[in-house]
Design a protein around this motif. Structure first.
Motif: not given
Lengths: 480, 480
Positions: B115-116, B146, B99, B144, B96, B94, B73
């Motif tokens: 999660a991001g 997550g 989001n 983050t 990210r 990742s 994250g």
């Protein structure tokens, strides 16, 4: 008794003394049937250890002799979760002799209680030190801490204090291989890998046996306010719940009661009377408490109810003027199940959906059931604030007493399908046991069932703990 | 890049588009090192899916090509938990790009975040609706959701609101076999077997990857009181915590700060000044909040502090007269780590013990360390109310900057042994990652380690998820 069981029982008696083993038929008999009399099992002996080490010894013997165990506390399961299999393949492991409160630290707000401590006794012990264990339910005179932990029990105070999961600070358990898991230390922050305590909460004794728990205590109640409110609909009740948000830190119960349930209570339970003068289609019972007598919640509740009345959310309301009147309000709520039983046969469902979805579910779900099964009438009551209602489907007039048994196989799956469609749970607070095991398998995603089975196999590879409950490995022994 | 990895990456790019796969060295480079620069790994590619279905597809490909994944994250792990193995055997997954805040329901008190989503962004989104997500920590600008879920993150508001475990209402995750676990529904009561959500919280990405979470929101803060209190000892601080019990529903933080830490801040952090006139051996920072401006907590805090002063628990106290002054108090607390770093090399330990045992541990533990390692000085600060302190062992005067690295192998196990002897946890809020993996194995009971390994093997039999972290299966592939 099978040979392996006989050897096991003899070894246990030799190691722990005769008091630890019960083999007399009359003494075993009461523990072979669940308390609602729906499930009947067989077991040649009850093992009743007095300490965690004795439990570990028994589990080691169970492994050596390959004999499954059914952990049992107060035997108050609503889903046959503590009834042994009917083929007599398992023995009962009773935790009732482990009934010590090991430590009660009022200032730290915690108590360490053994699995066999009865809930009402824990209430009394806490109260003796000016504290309260804030979970209660109808079976409190029999239900034990081990069972409450293992089923993640709920009750009527979950709105503020959570289920057992929110109250358990630590767990001691004997794992299926006979090793002792000591997770009793109450650590508010502890990140050492997968949380075994959380896994044991709600595992229904299928991953090992809980022998003790550290539980959270809260200050004793110094003042409370009990209100009975008439409302138009479950939707109005939910709006009222939101309108009461300024008192959220005080409100412990927010119970929804339909006119039908109130009427059944007034008709069948002697000495009850309607709290409000006029009839209303729906009712809400609210309890708010304070631990400080100076902060009596009545004034705030009265103000908020008055505001809700102005907004048209409330038809009428009464705040109990005395403890006795508050008790009378609660007696109505607590008598619903008994009154509905007296009204005729019905199928009960302990279900939950997201709180926001509950009003629609109650109305639409009841209509759908009544349309699908002509002659039935459906209704729900219970813990609206928790998204948990007890959904009853009542038999057509004149049905025989065995109507529930004959119709459960068709009606309950119909109700469960509605619950799943609403994003809900087919078991809110009673667990799975044997009653809902097949429905769990039918209605869970393959991903979820695969994970549950994998966890069971990983921790109890020989299927020695409460076989046939919760996971769908049935009572067959697993491939080894 | 290994053949299997190349095929995997090509298949992912073909299925999800080039944006989902990063292979440029410069773009990967920053994500190969943990944020404190202690661990360095290697990875030939970063996979960055934009949806849960894309994550599931990537996990399916990982299975097909037998390539492990390291979920990442904000890469703010304190224990090397998100740094790939140095041998380049794994790829980074990742989160990210995922989001989105999917839903923010202020009245229901919940938010569904992918999660991001960065913690600070979640704070802002909640505040925009008059709500608050009540967990915060230093890395909030990068950490983050997550990662916070997967590490069961804590912070400074745990006393009242709990860690992530207490704030997570639901989880969506992709399990190691590529199936999607949809556990997002916020059900307050749900007893359908082993709680997979609880198992994923704190699993550090070793049992699958969290793709979204439903989180609890609380009302925004309308008023707060920040107090700085001088006390004699950690024991007095604990007595003070108990004395503040009548304000327990309002107190969010209760941070203990030794004179040494305050002095370091005053010396090294420009613009800071001591909150109290005279020096004191220990200090407590208390924050109490109210969601209703009418219930400003200052008066209650002042009354309770005055009573504690009468009882001799408090040497002196100041309640912030303005928001700016409250911020200044907090700036001291938040600058301790930076100031101690400026004071010289030190070894840090994130540990917890039962709250009641904390004062003795702080005093006796520091003495034991100083006696065993002459020239060092030891001290602790942090979340007394949570039983969680950051225990620092400072290098002897004149030590080289690499003193921590050279001495960690001896001093940290010594500290951890003290923690275990006090019934505590060697990881309170930072997790295990790779830094504490071997210590976890050394200091856990065989019962516990056996269970952790069995769970890992059951749910991730091919060891594809964050290999080498948390459980001691090292980065070796498991026998299949």
């Amino acid at each position: 008794m099978q040979d392996a069981q006989r050897q096991f029982v003899e070894a246990a008696a030799a190691a722990l003394g005769p008091k630890s083993v019960v083999t007399e038929h009359d003494a075993i008999e009461p523990w072979l049937t669940d308390w609602r009399g729906r499930y009947r099992g067989a077991a040649a002996a009850i093992l009743q250890p007095a300490s965690t080490d004795e439990v570990a010894l028994i589990v080691a013997l169970a492994n050596r002799h390959d004999v499954p165990l059914v952990p049992q506390g107060g035997n108050t399961s609503m889903v046959g979760g503590a009834t042994p299999p009917p083929d007599g393949s398992a023995l009962i492991l009773s935790l009732r002799r482990m009934n010590r409160v090991r430590r009660l630290a009022a200032e730290e707000g915690l108590v360490v209680a053994e699995a066999g401590v009865i809930l009402a006794d824990l209430h009394a012990a806490a109260l003796g030190q000016g504290r309260r264990f804030p979970l209660t339910l109808g079976a409190k005179g029999s239900a034990t801490i081990g069972g409450l932990v293992s089923t993640n029990a709920g009750g009527t105070q979950v709105l503020r204090h959570g289920t057992m999961r929110g109250l358990v600070l630590g767990i001691e358990a004997v794992l299926p291989d006979g090793s002792i898991h000591d997770g009793l230390a109450a650590l508010k922050k502890d990140n050492r890998g997968y949380d075994l305590n959380q896994l044991l909460i709600g595992a229904e004794g299928t991953l090992g046996v809980v022998t003790a728990a550290t539980l959270r205590l809260v200050p004793a109640i110094a003042a409370r306010a009990v209100a009975w409110v008439g409302v138009d609909s479950p939707h109005a009740a939910l709006d009222l719940l939101h309108a009461m948000a300024p008192a959220a830190d005080a409100i412990e119960s927010f119970e929804l009661i339909p006119a039908h349930s109130l009427d059944a209570v007034l008709r069948h339970i002697p000495g009850t009377r309607a709290p409000l003068e006029r009839p209303h289609p729906w009712h809400v019972l609210i309890e708010a408490v304070a631990s400080n007598a100076d902060e009596a919640p009545s004034a705030l509740i009265e103000t908020l109810l008055a505001q809700a009345f102005e907004r048209g959310l409330v038809r009428d309301a009464a705040i109990a003027a005395s403890e006795a009147q508050g008790e009378a309000f609660w007696r109505i709520r607590d008598s619903i199940s008994e009154a509905e039983r007296a009204s005729g046969p019905a199928l009960q469902h302990d279900i939950s959906v997201p709180v926001a979805a509950m009003p629609n579910f109650m109305i639409d779900g009841a209509r759908a059931v009544e349309a699908a099964f002509p002659g039935t009438s459906a209704g729900a009551f219970g813990h609206l604030g928790d998204g948990n209602v007890h959904f009853h489907v009542r038999a057509p007039a004149g049905s025989a007493p065995d109507w529930p048994t004959r119709n459960a196989g068709v009606i309950s799956p119909f109700v469960h399908d509605l619950v799943v469609a609403a994003g809900g749970s087919i078991s809110a607070e009673h667990g799975i046991g044997q009653m809902k095991r097949d429905e769990l398998a039918r209605l869970s995603s393959p991903a979820r069932m695969h994970a549950l089975n994998a966890i069971k196999r990983a921790l109890d590879p020989r299927n020695l703990f409460n076989p046939g409950k919760l996971v769908s490995l049935a009572s067959d022994r697993l491939d080894q």
